[in-house]
Design a protein around this motif. Structure first.
Motif, PDB file in Angstrom:
ATOM      1  N   LEU A  91      30.746  80.512 -13.135  1.00  0.00           N
ATOM      2  CA  LEU A  91      30.212  81.161 -14.328  1.00  0.00           C
ATOM      3  C   LEU A  91      28.906  80.496 -14.745  1.00  0.00           C
ATOM      4  O   LEU A  91      28.868  79.291 -14.997  1.00  0.00           O
ATOM      5  CB  LEU A  91      31.232  81.079 -15.466  1.00  0.00           C
ATOM      6  CG  LEU A  91      30.797  81.648 -16.824  1.00  0.00           C
ATOM      7  CD1 LEU A  91      30.512  83.144 -16.724  1.00  0.00           C
ATOM      8  CD2 LEU A  91      31.870  81.356 -17.879  1.00  0.00           C
ATOM      9  N   PHE A  92      27.835  81.288 -14.832  1.00  0.00           N
ATOM     10  CA  PHE A  92      26.528  80.804 -15.271  1.00  0.00           C
ATOM     11  C   PHE A  92      26.218  81.442 -16.618  1.00  0.00           C
ATOM     12  O   PHE A  92      26.098  82.672 -16.717  1.00  0.00           O
ATOM     13  CB  PHE A  92      25.449  81.167 -14.250  1.00  0.00           C
ATOM     14  CG  PHE A  92      25.646  80.532 -12.902  1.00  0.00           C
ATOM     15  CD1 PHE A  92      25.105  79.288 -12.617  1.00  0.00           C
ATOM     16  CD2 PHE A  92      26.379  81.180 -11.921  1.00  0.00           C
ATOM     17  CE1 PHE A  92      25.282  78.697 -11.373  1.00  0.00           C
ATOM     18  CE2 PHE A  92      26.566  80.605 -10.673  1.00  0.00           C
ATOM     19  CZ  PHE A  92      26.026  79.357 -10.398  1.00  0.00           C
ATOM     20  N   MET A  93      26.067  80.624 -17.641  1.00  0.00           N
ATOM     21  CA  MET A  93      25.806  81.114 -18.990  1.00  0.00           C
ATOM     22  C   MET A  93      24.413  80.698 -19.445  1.00  0.00           C
ATOM     23  O   MET A  93      23.810  79.778 -18.881  1.00  0.00           O
ATOM     24  CB  MET A  93      26.885  80.607 -19.943  1.00  0.00           C
ATOM     25  CG  MET A  93      28.297  80.961 -19.476  1.00  0.00           C
ATOM     26  SD  MET A  93      29.585  80.667 -20.706  1.00  0.00           S
ATOM     27  CE  MET A  93      29.295  82.029 -21.847  1.00  0.00           C
ATOM     28  N   ARG A  94      23.915  81.357 -20.451  1.00  0.00           N
ATOM     29  CA  ARG A  94      22.554  81.127 -20.926  1.00  0.00           C
ATOM     30  C   ARG A  94      22.471  79.876 -21.801  1.00  0.00           C
ATOM     31  O   ARG A  94      23.259  79.693 -22.718  1.00  0.00           O
ATOM     32  CB  ARG A  94      22.072  82.360 -21.721  1.00  0.00           C
ATOM     33  CG  ARG A  94      20.663  82.263 -22.277  1.00  0.00           C
ATOM     34  CD  ARG A  94      20.243  83.562 -22.935  1.00  0.00           C
ATOM     35  NE  ARG A  94      21.207  83.967 -23.956  1.00  0.00           N
ATOM     36  CZ  ARG A  94      21.202  83.528 -25.212  1.00  0.00           C
ATOM     37  NH1 ARG A  94      20.288  82.625 -25.608  1.00  0.00           N
ATOM     38  NH2 ARG A  94      22.100  83.949 -26.083  1.00  0.00           N
ATOM     39  N   ASP A  95      21.501  79.045 -21.492  1.00  0.00           N
ATOM     40  CA  ASP A  95      21.205  77.867 -22.312  1.00  0.00           C
ATOM     41  C   ASP A  95      20.137  78.269 -23.327  1.00  0.00           C
ATOM     42  O   ASP A  95      18.972  78.487 -22.957  1.00  0.00           O
ATOM     43  CB  ASP A  95      20.699  76.733 -21.415  1.00  0.00           C
ATOM     44  CG  ASP A  95      20.339  75.481 -22.192  1.00  0.00           C
ATOM     45  OD1 ASP A  95      20.363  75.514 -23.439  1.00  0.00           O
ATOM     46  OD2 ASP A  95      20.011  74.461 -21.541  1.00  0.00           O
ATOM     47  N   PRO A  96      20.479  78.392 -24.599  1.00  0.00           N
ATOM     48  CA  PRO A  96      19.508  78.851 -25.604  1.00  0.00           C
ATOM     49  C   PRO A  96      18.281  77.958 -25.727  1.00  0.00           C
ATOM     50  O   PRO A  96      17.237  78.414 -26.208  1.00  0.00           O
ATOM     51  CB  PRO A  96      20.325  78.843 -26.905  1.00  0.00           C
ATOM     52  CG  PRO A  96      21.751  78.975 -26.465  1.00  0.00           C
ATOM     53  CD  PRO A  96      21.827  78.209 -25.178  1.00  0.00           C
TER      54      PRO A  96
END
Length: 337
Positions: A237-242
């Motif tokens: 799972l690759f999630m967005r780093d704000p």
């Protein structure tokens, strides 16, 4: 550290060639010589632009044997431009150059890409950053870990080494409209956690183990993993780093993950984001999933004068920009992996 893909799409390839045509004309080459297969496409473009004969060499990596692929061959003393897609750590360019020089030919070399570890420093080409790997349209799947494991001697067709990744919302579960999050964030997140998987999932082999690239922020990782595990989806799972990408830059986040992990194919649920991802990732095959079928998306940057005037023949050629200016192209396709 694994290499990051450095894409050369056809727009970049044509620009690289166009920037050198004036100098090449002044050198009065007798012929263009391609190293098959990777050098054939750029060599064809160059030979057409300069109106010169196109010749070709074949090369066997296992034996390092160089032979003429074309019946026509140059004569001793002729001036040649030898063309390959990349000057790498192997022997291909060096052996082909030596083959021609031993036959008393005057040779210059052009490659699309080389780096500090290239065995041969070409006369012309683009120096790409250390830690990057050149990525070409005709060798899309050779960028993957699966292909690298073959030692450049694959036993299957190239497409068998593709590396897929998928979007999350709108692919594995229904996408909730943005205005719902704006109206009541906590209630909408709670609702999302209770959703069942989408009724029509994409027909991709190994879907439940594919990498997932989502625009959800890292702060949502716990509840996102819980949903995925509950419904049997186990891919990375690759999630967005704000701190790196804002919500408005979600598509750029997805393209960045594709390049850093050398994924060759991506399935996206948002048509506008699919265009941005296709443009930013360059070579990746990007598909828009509308809930029932996939459509391949193509996008490249159009010159500003073309966007404004849209009159010349040059402007009619390929182009779409990430923000929708220029042209777009999408075609229905069957998903394969």
């Amino acid at each position: 550290m694994p290499p990051i893909a450095f894409p050369f799409d056809y727009t970049a390839i044509e620009a690289s060639i166009a920037s050198r045509l004036h100098e090449w004309e002044s050198l009065s080459f007798d012929a263009i010589v391609a190293i098959a297969r990777g050098g054939l496409i750029p060599a064809t473009l160059i030979a057409s632009e300069l109106s010169l004969p196109l010749l070709a060499l074949s090369y066997r990596r296992d034996t390092r044997e160089v032979r003429w692929l074309t019946h026509e061959q140059p004569s001793a003393g002729q001036r040649l431009l030898l063309v390959e897609d990349i000057a790498g750590r192997g022997h291909t360019l060096a052996d082909c150059l030596d083959f021609l020089q031993q036959r008393k030919m005057d040779v210059k070399t052009f490659v699309l890409a080389f780096d500090g570890e290239s065995r041969v420093a070409p006369d012309y080409g683009r120096h790409i950053p250390d830690g990057a790997r050149a990525w070409f349209p005709w060798e899309r799947e050779t960028i993957t870990d699966a292909f690298a494991a073959t030692g450049n001697l694959p036993s299957q067709p190239q497409r068998a080494y593709a590396a897929w990744a998928i979007d999350l919302d709108g692919i594995l579960l229904p996408d909730i409209p943005e205005h719902a999050y704006a109206q009541d964030l906590e209630a909408t997140l709670a609702l999302r956690d209770t959703l069942a998987p989408a009724g029509a999932l994409p027909p991709l082999s190994g879907l439940r183990s594919l990498p997932i690239i989502t625009g959800r922020p890292e702060s949502d990782r716990g509840r996102t993993l819980e949903w995925l595990e509950r419904h049997g989806f186990q891919g990375p799972l690759f999630m967005r780093d704000p701190s790196r990408h804002t919500t408005a830059q979600t598509a750029l986040h997805k393209a960045d993950v594709l390049l850093r992990n050398r994924y060759t194919h991506f399935l996206e649920s948002d048509a506008a984001q699919a265009l941005v991802i296709a443009r930013a990732s360059g070579i990746a095959a990007v598909f828009w999933w509308d809930g029932t079928q996939a459509m391949r998306v193509h996008a490249s940057l159009a010159p500003l004068d073309c966007q404004r005037k849209n009159k010349s023949a040059a402007c009619a050629a390929p182009d779409s920009t990430a923000d929708g200016k220029g042209s777009r192209h999408a075609e229905s396709t069957t998903l394969e992996d």
